[in-house]
Scaffold this motif. Structure first.
Motif, PDB file in Angstrom:
ATOM      1  N   ALA A 159      46.084  49.009  36.617  1.00 23.22           N
ATOM      2  CA  ALA A 159      46.638  48.889  35.591  1.00 23.22           C
ATOM      3  C   ALA A 159      46.234  47.702  34.608  1.00 23.22           C
ATOM      4  CB  ALA A 159      48.260  48.691  35.580  1.00 23.22           C
ATOM      5  N   GLY A 160      45.636  46.834  35.254  1.00 23.44           N
ATOM      6  CA  GLY A 160      45.246  45.348  34.830  1.00 23.44           C
ATOM      7  C   GLY A 160      43.952  45.632  33.827  1.00 23.44           C
ATOM      8  N   ALA A 161      42.983  46.600  34.280  1.00 25.81           N
ATOM      9  CA  ALA A 161      41.762  46.871  33.571  1.00 25.81           C
ATOM     10  C   ALA A 161      42.122  47.433  32.371  1.00 25.81           C
ATOM     11  CB  ALA A 161      40.715  47.728  34.380  1.00 25.81           C
ATOM     12  N   LEU A 162      43.297  48.553  32.083  1.00 21.35           N
ATOM     13  CA  LEU A 162      43.563  49.234  31.132  1.00 21.35           C
ATOM     14  C   LEU A 162      44.355  48.044  29.888  1.00 21.35           C
ATOM     15  CD1 LEU A 162      45.478  52.376  32.595  1.00 21.35           C
ATOM     16  CD2 LEU A 162      42.982  51.883  31.925  1.00 21.35           C
ATOM     17  N   VAL A 163      44.974  47.041  30.389  1.00 18.97           N
ATOM     18  CA  VAL A 163      45.473  46.049  29.785  1.00 18.97           C
ATOM     19  C   VAL A 163      44.396  45.106  29.085  1.00 18.97           C
ATOM     20  CG1 VAL A 163      46.838  43.994  29.500  1.00 18.97           C
ATOM     21  CG2 VAL A 163      47.743  46.105  30.842  1.00 18.97           C
ATOM     22  N   PHE A 164      43.354  44.954  29.735  1.00 21.84           N
ATOM     23  CA  PHE A 164      42.047  44.082  29.229  1.00 21.84           C
ATOM     24  C   PHE A 164      41.084  44.923  28.561  1.00 21.84           C
ATOM     25  CE2 PHE A 164      44.164  40.993  31.780  1.00 21.84           C
ATOM     26  CZ  PHE A 164      43.921  39.863  31.217  1.00 21.84           C
ATOM     27  N   SER A 165      41.123  46.340  28.438  1.00 19.02           N
ATOM     28  CA  SER A 165      40.310  46.832  27.564  1.00 19.02           C
ATOM     29  C   SER A 165      40.885  47.264  26.137  1.00 19.02           C
ATOM     30  CB  SER A 165      40.201  48.322  28.412  1.00 19.02           C
ATOM     31  OG  SER A 165      39.097  49.162  27.469  1.00 19.02           O
ATOM     32  N   ASP A 166      40.186  46.832  25.046  1.00 20.80           N
ATOM     33  CA  ASP A 166      40.743  47.084  23.758  1.00 20.80           C
ATOM     34  C   ASP A 166      40.846  48.660  23.656  1.00 20.80           C
ATOM     35  OD1 ASP A 166      41.377  44.743  23.159  1.00 20.80           O
ATOM     36  OD2 ASP A 166      39.683  44.175  22.230  1.00 20.80           O
TER      37      ASP A 166
END
Length: 567
Positions: free
Chosen positions: A157-164
């Motif tokens: 989930a963190g990767a999605l949050v940090f991907s514009d």
């Protein structure tokens, strides 16, 4: 009497197969996939690679789960109602959303469902492999399972949050149902909270590993390697790769290799050790290179359904193809949620693990359907937004200003409202953010025309310099644009749209100041508008450029007489 010593029992292997096979198929696979994908990008378009992987990988790897669900006699007997009802329910749901879109609804709820479920499915597969490796070394405590799950859920989930780009895509889907995008400042706050939580979670996970090592327990090094490999590759595919679909299919390839390999291993062991697997499973999953080839051939053939139907043009037929493909994916996600439970004895046996139990047939499984059917029902019943509005696109751009797709959508929305100059600014911003132009085909076909329309708008607003700049950029892609503008002016004048005709003729002259026909046409149009002085100026210039043209001279002479009469 000779003294003998007892031979200690042989310790079970901590690997699923062996070190080399596990590294190649389950753990270090991204090290093979990444250079392969980058090499393919040198020779093929990104969209073509995406299509092939989605077809033969994502679509194809749905089949092994189907083979287990409908080919394993014991499993089918146990979950008969699920296997019969699921295709009907999920297929009906996909058809309902397809009908909604056919009726003119722009938002597509099934895409929202498939996207979120696919992310869940990907992280749960990594979690499943982590539990296999833990079980291999006897680390079966509930704490280990919970920490593994927390690591997968948090870091995926963190990767999605940090991907514009991923945030933009997800928010654009939900905005179609009236969910407002987050403010940019809120996203930054969320990211600080997420990275703080991930650091704390990882520290706790590492502490448990150190504690276990000090307690002389067998280290879970293979699981740790798997988590590092999978999570790192997920972050690379989602954060480092701006192209949403390309990043998805890169991880999909890793996911597919893992899945196809573990299903073959599982079914082969089950076919060899369990009569309840059924004749089909025992036939296909034999210890034979030919059978392995048959297995992979069936997977590729199933995935080949997409290329085989690529040329379908009928909207109804294309809709049926999309319905089948989406239903297949949803069935795959659903079946995998319960047919591979590691705590069950039959699954553990197929994986070479000891112990396990049979889950009770009476469970709260039916209630889990509410997590799908309730949101789906809400999306089907909501009055969804129409085409992307300027306000909605602007909100998305403000939320994630560095995503090229957001500016592209805003440009299209502005163009629909005939705000061409603003539209071009957004399209050019999109190109600047994505020099490789993920949407190159659309940009190349649309932007030049939009620049011409914007130039006309600028001319009407007396911004000649900007209009000239836009026209020259458009002329790089549109051959003989000056003649095209002149012809547009002639057509508009014939329709009586004289003001618009003037703008078109002026565009032609900005591109080619020596275009005699445009000067003469502009002179004729200004005469019709009663602007004799401007008409004379252009008629004279046209006559100078065409000294042998008697009609040009006659027009100039006529306008000179008219101007004298006015004075």
């Amino acid at each position: 009497m000779q003294e003998t010593t007892a031979t200690p029992p042989q310790q079970a292997s901590p690997w699923i197969l062996n070190p080399a096979s596990d590294l190649g198929l389950f753990i270090a696979t991204p090290l093979l996939i990444l250079p392969l994908t980058l090499a393919l990008l040198e020779g093929l378009e990104s969209t073509e690679i995406q299509y092939l992987i989605l077809a033969f990988g994502a679509m194809g790897h749905n089949l092994p789960g189907m083979l287990r669900a409908y080919g394993d006699r014991e499993l089918f007997r146990r979950f008969r109602m699920r296997f019969i009802l699921a295709p009907i329910v999920l297929g009906g749901l996909v058809l309902a959303f397809a009908w909604q879109q056919f009726s003119g609804v722009q938002a597509n709820g099934i895409v929202v469902i498939a996207l979120l479920w696919s992310i869940w499915h990907a992280l749960m597969q990594v979690y499943g492999f982590s539990r296999i490796y833990d079980a291999k070394v006897g680390a079966v405590q509930r704490l280990h399972a919970r920490m593994d799950f927390a690591m997968c859920l948090g870091w995926f989930a963190g990767a999605l949050v940090f991907s514009d780009s991923r945030l933009h895509y997800i928010q654009s889907l939900f905005s179609g149902y009236g969910v407002p995008p987050m403010e940019a400042t809120s996203i930054e706050t969320l990211r600080v909270a997420v990275i703080t939580g991930l650091i704390a979670l990882t520290a706790a996970f590492a502490w448990i590993q150190v504690r276990d090592a000090r307690a002389s327990k067998r280290p879970a090094s293979r699981k740790n390697l798997l988590l590092v490999s999978a999570i790192s590759f997920w972050w690379y595919a989602n954060v480092a790769i701006d192209d949403v679909l390309l990043g998805l299919v890169m991880f999909e390839l890793f996911h597919d290799v893992q899945y196809l390999a573990i299903v073959w291993i599982f079914n082969r062991r089950r076919a060899e050790t369990n009569e309840g697997a059924g004749s089909f499973t025992r036939f296909v999953f034999r210890r034979s290179w030919a059978m392995m080839g048959l297995y992979l051939g069936m997977v590729l053939a199933y995935g080949g359904f997409l290329p085989a139907t690529r040329s379908v043009e009928s909207p109804v037929s294309a809709g049926m193809v999309a319905t089948f493909v989406t239903t297949s994916a949803l069935l795959h996600y659903y079946f995998d949620g319960f047919i591979w439970k590691i705590r069950e004895g039959s699954v553990r046996g197929g994986l070479g693990l000891a112990g396990g139990k049979m889950d009770s047939l009476v469970s709260w499984h039916g209630a889990k359907w509410l997590f799908l059917l309730v949101p789906a029902g809400l999306m089907l019943s909501l009055d969804t937004a129409g085409p992307m509005s300027v306000e909605r696109a602007q909100a998305l751009v403000k939320s994630t200003p560095n995503v090229d797709r957001g500016h592209l959508d805003l440009g299209a929305a502005l163009e629909a409202e005939k705000r061409f100059a603003e539209a071009v600014d957004q399209l050019e911003r999109s190109v600047a953010l994505d020099p490789k132009q993920e949407h190159r085909e659309y940009i190349d076909s649309y932007l030049p025309r939009a620049r011409v329309l914007a130039a006309k708008e600028e001319l009407r607003n007396s911004n000649t310099r900007r209009a000239e700049q836009l026209l020259k950029m458009a002329a790089e892609k549109i051959p003989d644009l000056a003649s095209a503008c002149n012809n547009d002016g002639i057509a508009l004048r014939a329709k009586g749209q004289l003001v618009l005709a003037v703008v078109s003729f002026r565009c032609a002259l900005l591109l080619n100041p020596e275009m005699a026909q445009a000067h003469l046409n502009l002179g004729l149009t200004y005469r019709s508008l009663g602007q004799v002085e401007l008409a004379l100026r252009h008629a004279r210039r046209g006559a100078e450029l065409l000294p042998a043209d008697q009609r040009a001279k006659a027009l100039a002479a006529e306008l000179e007489q008219a101007l004298k009469k006015n004075f």
